[in-house]
Design an enzyme around this catalytic site. Structure first.
Site, PDB file in Angstrom:
ATOM      1  N   ASP A   1      27.215 -28.903  22.837  1.00 11.81           N
ATOM      2  CA  ASP A   1      27.084 -30.660  22.530  1.00 11.81           C
ATOM      3  C   ASP A   1      25.436 -31.044  23.343  1.00 11.81           C
ATOM      4  O   ASP A   1      26.086 -31.577  24.190  1.00 11.81           O
ATOM      5  CB  ASP A   1      28.061 -30.774  21.648  1.00 11.81           C
ATOM      6  CG  ASP A   1      27.452 -32.608  20.981  1.00 11.81           C
ATOM      7  OD1 ASP A   1      26.977 -31.908  19.505  1.00 11.81           O
ATOM      8  OD2 ASP A   1      28.030 -33.033  21.696  1.00 11.81           O
TER       9      ASP A   1
ATOM     10  N   GLU B   1      22.852 -26.904  21.955  1.00  9.24           N
ATOM     11  CA  GLU B   1      22.631 -27.348  20.371  1.00  9.24           C
ATOM     12  C   GLU B   1      21.150 -28.403  21.444  1.00  9.24           C
ATOM     13  O   GLU B   1      22.039 -30.059  21.769  1.00  9.24           O
ATOM     14  CB  GLU B   1      23.329 -28.179  20.069  1.00  9.24           C
ATOM     15  CG  GLU B   1      23.269 -28.981  18.822  1.00  9.24           C
ATOM     16  CD  GLU B   1      22.693 -30.742  18.790  1.00  9.24           C
ATOM     17  OE1 GLU B   1      22.418 -31.439  18.248  1.00  9.24           O
ATOM     18  OE2 GLU B   1      23.908 -31.340  20.007  1.00  9.24           O
TER      19      GLU B   1
END
Length: 629
Positions: free
Chosen positions: A305, A348
């Protein structure tokens, strides 16, 4: 004590990949006697006591001692403390007392309780040896990869309550398999205090959340996925953590896991603290954590993330690379692939940092996939544009092919696109009821045909009008409505076609897998291109019409073949379309068109995608389609 001086050295240096073997709490057996060991990192503490249910939360007589006079504190209790709750009572140098849960605990109390639980992870009997062997021998690049992004707490509920890991295993896995997904990506399941953080603000990096059951229950879920040929990816957050009092923040009264400098430490956007990724002990903590989930829970990979927040220093007037964090990412990826060469490490990342998916030894960051955030933003902006004005934003649909092969991409329609007022994918589509469904079918057919692996957030396969409601389950009642039921059938058929068509995935990351036929038809809003497999004769012609008009006798330049047969049409009446189809093989006209040696004339449906497959010789086409599609 199990810790050695060499372990301690590696831990402080940032090169210990299995810190969980002695950090935290551990049950040990010697001569049929079970005792419990504890080890915690708190270099700036004046004293550390072990408190818990076994000593009435009084630390007197349970003082930890410094190991080698360094920052590690240890204690051995001559009891089997399995299942007992505990915390560390830390007296800081400034005289303040902190009650902290164990950063390395294998299990924790269910929120709102915050204590750690002494636990053992060695009792589960894994049965996924066949999957693990296949995984290690099968690179992903030339195989289909379509990920179902899943939030365990809101996929389905019973009387408003969460399903357990065991119940989810019984219900999610058959559903995912029926729909054709290859992998499940779980929004973070590490222990976290606040439901609506969706797990992205964690306090227990080594503990699967107790909301849904025990560690063995989660092992059962993973094991059953593997037995059904479904991989498991964890959404993982090594960039920042929440600041709850019992967690990592100011763990020993100092800024230990986080940066000391406020500007670097504070993540104002999320109200969290950034990990000090240049610190050796933090690197050992996080790299060991990735290794832990792979070894103990057989996890197949991670979606990392907020990589942009890691690559660059936060709270700066301009983008400044964080060299310590970049070194951490390289070290992390090297360690993961050293353990499992065919693991998935997905970034990401919304930046244009180069070589994110290049190996570390070639100067890259070492991931093997990156979310294509640019493609997602451009395509959704195009789709949300009034169709009559799409000719003015034509380049939004073509720009991605300028960089599509610079990295190994995953095309994501994730939870971030369908929450916080952004509307569902279906409801982003302009127009009336029918037009919304037609354009949504077109969008997913285009996604399947575009180079790159794929990801879709849960519920999107039902075409909901409402965005994700993160306290409620998916709108399962939609299946009672004809158009939603037809869309779900469409989606399953599309997935079956995708997984059975080599040219849609074999060359996802190589430029020879894609060729434009007509990239300039902005006025009619039609895009046509070829997707190729490894064999030159293995290809699909893809025609996508993003306008409301139907075109008959539309010419498309093609390669030489006997005939072309329509193998996919998103406008089929079975899926709720207007049934502007090409029911018989299309005759090839041996005349140059679109820079190709031949052309076919076809019907182009409104708001639809059509896939054509060539047949090389008369009589072969039916048998060839049966074999290859």
């Amino acid at each position: 004590m199990s810790i050695s001086s060499y372990d301690s050295y590696l831990f402080h240096e940032g090169n210990l990949q299995e810190a969980y073997r002695f950090m935290g709490s551990h049950l040990r057996n010697i001569s049929s006697t079970t005792f419990t060991e504890f080890c915690v990192w708190a270099p700036n503490a004046e004293s550390v006591q072990l408190v818990g249910s076994f000593n009435q939360w009084s630390g007197e007589g349970y003082e930890l001692k410094k190991f080698n006079n360094e920052g590690l504190w240890t204690i051995t209790i001559d009891q089997n403390l399995y299942g007992e709750t505990y915390k560390y009572k830390i007296l800081s140098a400034n005289g303040n007392t902190y009650m902290k849960s164990d950063p390395y605990a294998y299990f924790a109390e269910k929120r709102p309780q915050t204590a750690s639980i002494v636990y053992d992870l060695n009792s589960f009997s894994w049965q996924d040896e066949k999957w693990l062997k296949k995984r290690s021998a099968t690179p992903h690049y030339e195989n289909p990869l379509f990920i179902y992004e899943l939030h365990l707490g809101t996929w389905k509920k019973e009387d408003g309550s969460f399903l357990s890991y065991l119940e989810l295993a019984d219900q999610v896995i058959p559903y995912v398999k029926e729909h054709g997904f290859t992998h499940i990506e779980l929004l973070p399941i590490t222990e976290h205090p606040f439901d609506r953080s969706w797990g992205y603000q964690s306090t227990g990096y080594y503990a699967p959340t107790s909301r849904y059951g025990t560690p063995e229950d989660f092992m059962h879920f993973v094991n059953k996925c593997h037995l059904n040929d479904i991989g498991i990816i964890l959404d993982w957050v090594p960039g920042h953590f929440c600041k709850d009092a019992h967690g990592l923040y100011q763990f020993d009264g100092s800024y230990l896991y986080e940066y000391e400098n406020e500007r670097d430490r504070e993540n104002y956007t999320w109200g969290t603290a950034n990990f000090d990724l240049g610190k050796g002990e933090v690197q050992s903590f996080l790299i060991s954590n990735a290794r832990f989930w792979m070894e103990k829970y057989h996890i197949d990979g991670f979606r990392i993330d907020a990589v942009a927040n890691i690559i660059y220093w936060g709270n700066q007037d301009k983008l400044v690379p964080n060299e310590g964090a970049l070194s951490f990412l390289k070290k992390l990826n090297h360690a993961v692939f050293e353990y499992e060469p065919c693991a998935l490490m997905i970034a990401e990342d919304s930046t244009d940092w180069p070589q994110v998916t290049a190996p570390v030894h070639y100067g890259g960051l070492g991931f093997n996939y990156k979310w294509n955030m640019g493609w997602m933003n451009d395509v959704l902006e195009y789709m949300e544009t009034e169709p009559s004005k799409r000719r003015d934003v034509h380049s939004l649909m073509t720009f991605s092919l300028l960089y599509a092969f610079s990295e190994n991409y995953v095309l994501p329609f994730s939870h971030d696109e369908v929450v916080h007022g952004k509307k569902s994918l279906l409801n982003k589509m302009p127009g009336d009821y029918w037009q919304k469904f037609a354009q949504y079918r077109l969008l997913l057919s285009y996604m399947i045909a575009h180079p790159g692996k794929k990801l879709l957030f849960m519920g999107s396969e039902l075409a909901p009008f409402s965005e994700w409601k993160d306290l409620e389950e998916i709108d399962w009642g939609l299946m009672d409505y004809e158009m939603h039921h037809k869309f779900n059938s469409y989606f399953k058929d599309l997935m079956h076609l995708y997984k059975g068509t080599n040219s849609l995935y074999e060359l996802d990351h190589r430029s020879e897998g894609f060729e434009w036929i007509d990239v300039n038809n902005a006025n009619q809003q039609i895009f046509s291109f070829i997707r190729r497999g490894k064999q030159r004769e293995d290809f699909l012609v893809v025609v996508c019409n993003f306008s409301s008009k139907v075109y008959h006798h539309y010419k498309v330049g093609v390669e030489e073949a006997y005939v072309y047969e329509e193998v996919w049409n998103s406008d089929d009446e079975r899926y709720g379309g207007s049934h502007q189809i090409n029911p018989i093989p299309l005759t090839v006209h041996e005349e140059s068109y679109h820079g190709r040696p031949c052309y076919v004339e076809m019907t182009i449906p409104p708001y639809a995608a059509v896939y054509l497959k060539p047949s090389k010789a008369e009589g072969e086409d039916r048998e060839w389609r049966k074999k290859n599609v």
